[in-house]
Design an enzyme around this catalytic site. Structure first.
Site, PDB file in Angstrom:
ATOM      1  N   VAL A   1      15.682   9.246  -3.011  1.00 56.77           N
ATOM      2  CA  VAL A   1      16.360  10.071  -2.014  1.00 56.77           C
ATOM      3  C   VAL A   1      17.731   9.468  -1.739  1.00 56.77           C
ATOM      4  O   VAL A   1      17.895   8.253  -1.703  1.00 56.77           O
ATOM      5  CB  VAL A   1      15.520  10.137  -0.724  1.00 56.77           C
ATOM      6  CG1 VAL A   1      16.335  10.642   0.456  1.00 56.77           C
ATOM      7  CG2 VAL A   1      14.318  11.039  -0.943  1.00 56.77           C
TER       8      VAL A   1
ATOM      9  N   GLU B   1       0.818  -1.223   0.000  1.00 55.86           N
ATOM     10  CA  GLU B   1       0.000   0.000   0.000  1.00 55.86           C
ATOM     11  C   GLU B   1       0.849   1.269   0.000  1.00 55.86           C
ATOM     12  O   GLU B   1       0.431   2.294  -0.549  1.00 55.86           O
ATOM     13  CB  GLU B   1      -0.952   0.003   1.196  1.00 55.86           C
ATOM     14  CG  GLU B   1      -2.041  -1.034   1.132  1.00 55.86           C
ATOM     15  CD  GLU B   1      -1.639  -2.385   1.718  1.00 55.86           C
ATOM     16  OE1 GLU B   1      -2.500  -3.267   1.821  1.00 55.86           O
ATOM     17  OE2 GLU B   1      -0.435  -2.545   2.080  1.00 55.86           O
TER      18      GLU B   1
ATOM     19  N   PHE C   1      24.418   8.387   0.746  1.00 61.41           N
ATOM     20  CA  PHE C   1      24.245   9.723   1.296  1.00 61.41           C
ATOM     21  C   PHE C   1      24.430   9.702   2.817  1.00 61.41           C
ATOM     22  O   PHE C   1      25.027  10.605   3.395  1.00 61.41           O
ATOM     23  CB  PHE C   1      22.864  10.265   0.933  1.00 61.41           C
ATOM     24  CG  PHE C   1      22.763  11.761   0.994  1.00 61.41           C
ATOM     25  CD1 PHE C   1      23.144  12.534  -0.081  1.00 61.41           C
ATOM     26  CD2 PHE C   1      22.293  12.406   2.127  1.00 61.41           C
ATOM     27  CE1 PHE C   1      23.064  13.914  -0.039  1.00 61.41           C
ATOM     28  CE2 PHE C   1      22.204  13.779   2.185  1.00 61.41           C
ATOM     29  CZ  PHE C   1      22.596  14.543   1.096  1.00 61.41           C
TER      30      PHE C   1
ATOM     31  N   PHE D   1     -10.324  -7.489  15.854  1.00 61.35           N
ATOM     32  CA  PHE D   1      -9.212  -7.907  15.010  1.00 61.35           C
ATOM     33  C   PHE D   1      -8.875  -6.813  13.991  1.00 61.35           C
ATOM     34  O   PHE D   1      -9.746  -6.314  13.297  1.00 61.35           O
ATOM     35  CB  PHE D   1      -9.598  -9.205  14.288  1.00 61.35           C
ATOM     36  CG  PHE D   1      -8.598  -9.690  13.277  1.00 61.35           C
ATOM     37  CD1 PHE D   1      -7.327 -10.103  13.678  1.00 61.35           C
ATOM     38  CD2 PHE D   1      -8.915  -9.735  11.929  1.00 61.35           C
ATOM     39  CE1 PHE D   1      -6.405 -10.548  12.750  1.00 61.35           C
ATOM     40  CE2 PHE D   1      -8.008 -10.189  10.994  1.00 61.35           C
ATOM     41  CZ  PHE D   1      -6.741 -10.598  11.403  1.00 61.35           C
ATOM     42  N   GLN D   2      -7.608  -6.417  13.935  1.00 64.88           N
ATOM     43  CA  GLN D   2      -7.072  -5.389  13.029  1.00 64.88           C
ATOM     44  C   GLN D   2      -7.631  -3.990  13.318  1.00 64.88           C
ATOM     45  O   GLN D   2      -7.558  -3.106  12.466  1.00 64.88           O
ATOM     46  CB  GLN D   2      -7.319  -5.748  11.557  1.00 64.88           C
ATOM     47  CG  GLN D   2      -6.533  -6.984  11.105  1.00 64.88           C
ATOM     48  CD  GLN D   2      -6.602  -7.212   9.600  1.00 64.88           C
ATOM     49  OE1 GLN D   2      -7.645  -6.992   8.979  1.00 64.88           O
ATOM     50  NE2 GLN D   2      -5.497  -7.649   9.020  1.00 64.88           N
TER      51      GLN D   2
END
Length: 573
Positions: free
Chosen positions: A381, A50, A466, A112-113
């Site tokens: 980045v 996601e 970096f 749950f969750q």
């Protein structure tokens, strides 16, 4: 005629102009995903994570300026969206997130969750609201869409799975999306800005992402004022090209010439930028700022004048009353500085016929020369940002996307997915670091699953480059930076993607040409120099001291060979 809340949601997104939704399916999202399947008007972009979905949606919004959508199932699913949504919010791109939720009857009893998304998403959005009843959805959804578009940021709808399947009696309205307004200061403020510019003798313009669509007006203002133009990284794609007043970038990855043009002015006009690094602002000059966000005005430095408006609308109003200057000495000095800085930077992009080292500057120069004129570039980045900022040429049609404000690792390939889904016929190139690419490597599979011909160029230097440089610059021994990488090209082949590996500079150009010519997705594994130094625009005595402390510690720690390699990499081409 009644419809489910999910059907209403999908129909409303259609009318808003949404073309695709990025996400991962799950039980609490079943109503939404099934409504998408049945209506067939919006594509579901099946991601592996996601977070990747949010970054991909943000890239689409960046490129089009239109609302993009991502979705996550309840609990862990929508929590994974958060990092990508922070990037969207801080980049100022319009994104709607559908955060599905546990059954409404179970909220508040540690199901749950269970989480509290309406609280968790507050910091990364302009608007977040729980739809506790299906009849609330029309009002909440319309408001979320308008807020995301008008405020150029994130809005989140928290939708329990059972509510998404509930029938409602409501029609989607014809008008959903506000048009962009003309936004400029009043006449008095325009007169004050003109006076500010007319009274100064050495004006420098400092341009950011808010300069989109204002290229002609900025060039004309610079001509009248004999003003050098410095840009922040996010302003590069909008202002650097076809610009005789360009003197480069400033900031940690900028040019010495950009730094000097800011420090040597007596008046600085900031246009559409909320540049964060205070040390790079002039101490003595008066500063004026134009921005569409009131919270950005004076956020980083004290202002002589702050004006609320778009750059284009404001400059349209002020240009007729700005007096043309005759003294071009400040501009000429800045252009001479830029020519010297550019020559020094460009000298690092060469590779000798007998060199055994692939330098990242050389990689980026070749990619810039060989890529399509309308290519979309994403950059991770870390060190890829430095080389993209300094060596990638723009032309008004090329686009650049990165996590420039949020500074998240692993953004480039994910944003490339969104860019390629949005523009399937354009060349999309991900300038990835080995650390960033491997962090979210699962969505590399999305390229084959969704048929996206993204070209992923991995700078494989075996370190978090970096971070390693930051440690050395602050006098620390580099610790925990090593990356034990596979042969990424062989790994790509195993996943059904063409893989190309190049270890010597003599084969680099042919490898890049082959990668860009291939019709499908490609991973180009470039084994590049680990210890490539990237000097900031200005080094301080303190920085030199700390780097000296690093070298002493390295010798005492038995790392003399590392110091020899550091010298060899940076002194030979």
């Amino acid at each position: 005629m009644s419809k489910t809340a999910s059907e209403y949601l999908v129909e409303a997104l259609e009318k808003t102009g949404v073309k695709r939704v990025y996400g991962v399916v799950g039980d609490s999202l079943n109503g939404v995903s099934d409504a998408l399947r049945r209506r067939k008007s919006i594509d579901w972009i099946h991601m592996r994570h996601e977070e990747a979905a949010a970054f991909a949606a943000g890239a689409e919004a960046h490129l089009t300026g239109n609302l993009a959508v991502c979705a996550g199932s309840c609990g862990p699913g929508n929590l994974h969206l958060i990092n990508g949504l922070f990037d969207c919010q801080r980049s100022g791109v319009p994104v709607l997130a559908i955060a599905s939720h546990i059954p409404s009857s179970e909220i508040g009893i540690d199901y749950f969750q269970a989480t509290h998304p309406e609280s968790l998403f507050k910091e990364c959005s302009h608007y977040v609201e729980l739809v506790s009843s299906a009849n609330q959805l029309p009002q909440i959804l319309k408001r979320a869409i308008r807020v995301a578009i008008a405020k150029r940021g994130v809005a989140v709808i928290v939708l329990p799975g059972d509510v998404a399947l509930t029938k409602i009696d409501a029609d989607v309205p014809e008008w959903m999306v506000p048009a962009a307004p003309v936004l400029r200061p009043g006449e008095t403020e325009i007169e004050r800005l003109a006076g500010f510019l007319n009274e100064a003798s050495r004006v420098t313009l400092f341009c950011g992402a808010g300069c989109v669509g204002a290229h002609a007006e900025i060039i004309e203002l610079a001509r009248k004022l004999k003003a050098p133009i410095v840009h922040a990284f996010r302003g590069k794609e909008f202002i650097e090209y076809d610009n005789p007043y360009d003197v480069g970038m400033t900031g940690l990855v900028g040019f010495a010439s950009g730094y000097a043009a800011m420090k040597n002015c007596d008046a600085l006009l900031m246009l559409g930028t909320d540049f964060p690094y205070r040390a790079f602002f002039p101490e003595q000059a008066k500063i004026a700022q134009v921005d569409v966000r009131a919270e950005a005005l004076g956020n980083r430095c004290s202002l002589h004048l702050g004006l609320l408006g778009t750059v284009k609308d404001t400059l349209d109003a002020v240009l007729p009353v700005v007096k043309e200057k005759t003294d071009a000495s400040h501009l000429n000095d800045a252009l001479i500085d830029y020519k010297k800085a550019r020559k020094a930077l460009d000298s690092l992009t060469e590779s000798g016929p007998n060199s055994n080292i692939i330098h990242p500057q050389y990689v980026t120069r070749l990619v810039s020369e060989l890529a399509a004129d309308d290519a979309v570039f994403t950059c991770d980045v870390g060190t890829p940002i430095i080389w993209t900022a300094r060596y990638l040429k723009v032309n008004g049609r090329r686009r650049i996307i990165g996590s420039f404000n949020h500074g998240s690792m692993a953004n480039a390939m994910l944003q490339a997915i969104g860019a390629q889904a949005t523009y399937p016929d354009r060349q999309v190139i991900s300038m990835s670091g080995d650390g960033g690419f491997s962090m979210m490597m699962g969505d590399f599979l999305t390229l084959t699953q969704m048929g996206l011909p993204v070209k992923v160029i991995v700078l494989n230097n075996g370190t978090l480059g970096f971070v390693e440089m930051e440690m050395k610059a602050n006098g620390f021994l580099d610790t925990g930076c090593d990356l034990k990488n596979p042969d990424f090209a062989l790994m790509a082949e195993a996943m059904g993607v063409r893989g190309i590996r190049v270890e010597k500079p003599q084969g680099l150009k042919r490898a890049i040409e082959a990668a860009l010519a291939h019709k499908g997705p490609v991973l180009l594994d470039v084994v590049s120099a680990r210890q490539e130094l990237a000097m900031p625009p200005k080094t301080t005595v303190d920085e030199a001291y700390h780097f000296g402390m690093f070298t002493m510690k390295a010798v005492l720690d038995g790392r003399a060979a590392q110091l020899i390699d550091l010298a060899k990499v940076n002194l030979t081409r």
